[in-house]
Design a protein around this motif. Sequence first.
Motif, PDB file in Angstrom:
ATOM      1  N   LYS A 172       2.230 -28.834  12.571  1.00 41.19           N
ATOM      2  CA  LYS A 172       3.558 -28.357  11.886  1.00 41.19           C
ATOM      3  C   LYS A 172       3.865 -26.749  11.548  1.00 41.19           C
ATOM      4  N   THR A 173       2.204 -26.213  11.592  1.00 41.65           N
ATOM      5  CA  THR A 173       2.756 -24.909  10.901  1.00 41.65           C
ATOM      6  C   THR A 173       3.109 -23.685  12.027  1.00 41.65           C
ATOM      7  N   LEU A 174       2.319 -23.998  13.742  1.00 41.64           N
ATOM      8  CA  LEU A 174       2.703 -23.240  14.092  1.00 41.64           C
ATOM      9  C   LEU A 174       4.165 -24.261  14.928  1.00 41.64           C
ATOM     10  N   GLN A 175       4.996 -24.786  14.852  1.00 38.32           N
ATOM     11  CA  GLN A 175       6.066 -24.763  14.855  1.00 38.32           C
ATOM     12  C   GLN A 175       6.627 -23.666  13.734  1.00 38.32           C
ATOM     13  N   LEU A 176       6.476 -23.643  12.296  1.00 35.05           N
ATOM     14  CA  LEU A 176       7.179 -22.742  11.855  1.00 35.05           C
ATOM     15  C   LEU A 176       7.299 -21.244  12.080  1.00 35.05           C
ATOM     16  N   LEU A 177       5.822 -21.211  12.813  1.00 40.16           N
ATOM     17  CA  LEU A 177       5.534 -19.434  12.489  1.00 40.16           C
ATOM     18  C   LEU A 177       6.609 -19.407  13.765  1.00 40.16           C
ATOM     19  N   ALA A 202       6.629 -22.512   2.889  1.00 38.29           N
ATOM     20  CA  ALA A 202       6.106 -21.764   3.901  1.00 38.29           C
ATOM     21  C   ALA A 202       6.689 -20.949   4.682  1.00 38.29           C
ATOM     22  N   LEU A 203       8.245 -21.077   4.885  1.00 40.77           N
ATOM     23  CA  LEU A 203       9.124 -19.696   5.371  1.00 40.77           C
ATOM     24  C   LEU A 203       9.114 -18.484   4.881  1.00 40.77           C
TER      25      LEU A 203
END
Length: 203
Positions: free
Chosen positions: A166-171, A141-142
């Motif tokens: 979780k995806t928003l945290q990665l962004l 993802a990263l």
Amino acid sequence: MSLYICATPIGNLSDVSFRLLETLKSVDIIAAEDTRTTQILLNHFEIKKNLISCEKHNEKLAASKIESHIKEGKSVALVSDAGTPNIADPGAYVVELLREKGISIIPIPGPSSITTLLSVSGQLANQFKFNGFFPKKESEALQEIQKSLPLNCPIVWFETAKRLEKTLQLLSHFRVQKVTVGKELTKKFETILSGSLDDIQSQ
């Protein structure tokens, strides 16, 4: 005889087109990603047709069945659960195989969750990149985010509700200026959030 690639409503059945209804009524067989989901659509519009399964786990077998039906003189419509076949859904293998066999492939266009959300994002979408489903592995993802952000255009991903936070945290590890999130598009509980990443995370 032909294979019709049919886009179906992404939620609100009122978005169905006259052409789609005419096609579904005229074909002999409907190949569906999930026959139960397609049956709901057909029941709503009082259409009775034979259904066969065509989902990602049996697409090759389904393609062979569809070919046999068409060679018998029958016409077939291919539908996914919502939106257009082959857009993050089964369909590509069927189309390629039947085109190689000289069978006519006819698109019946319709609603798209991708363009639906882009239209209300407030971001210029003369160009955009659709990346399909967001990778489940964090490292992948990263890597995908790093590749995509320098493109300087809207980037669209599909994501599940369970993994959205979780995806928003990665962004948040990157310089993301604006995010638009759409849920249940065109349905009764449609929700569209748009703003900074902090705004979206707080909501």
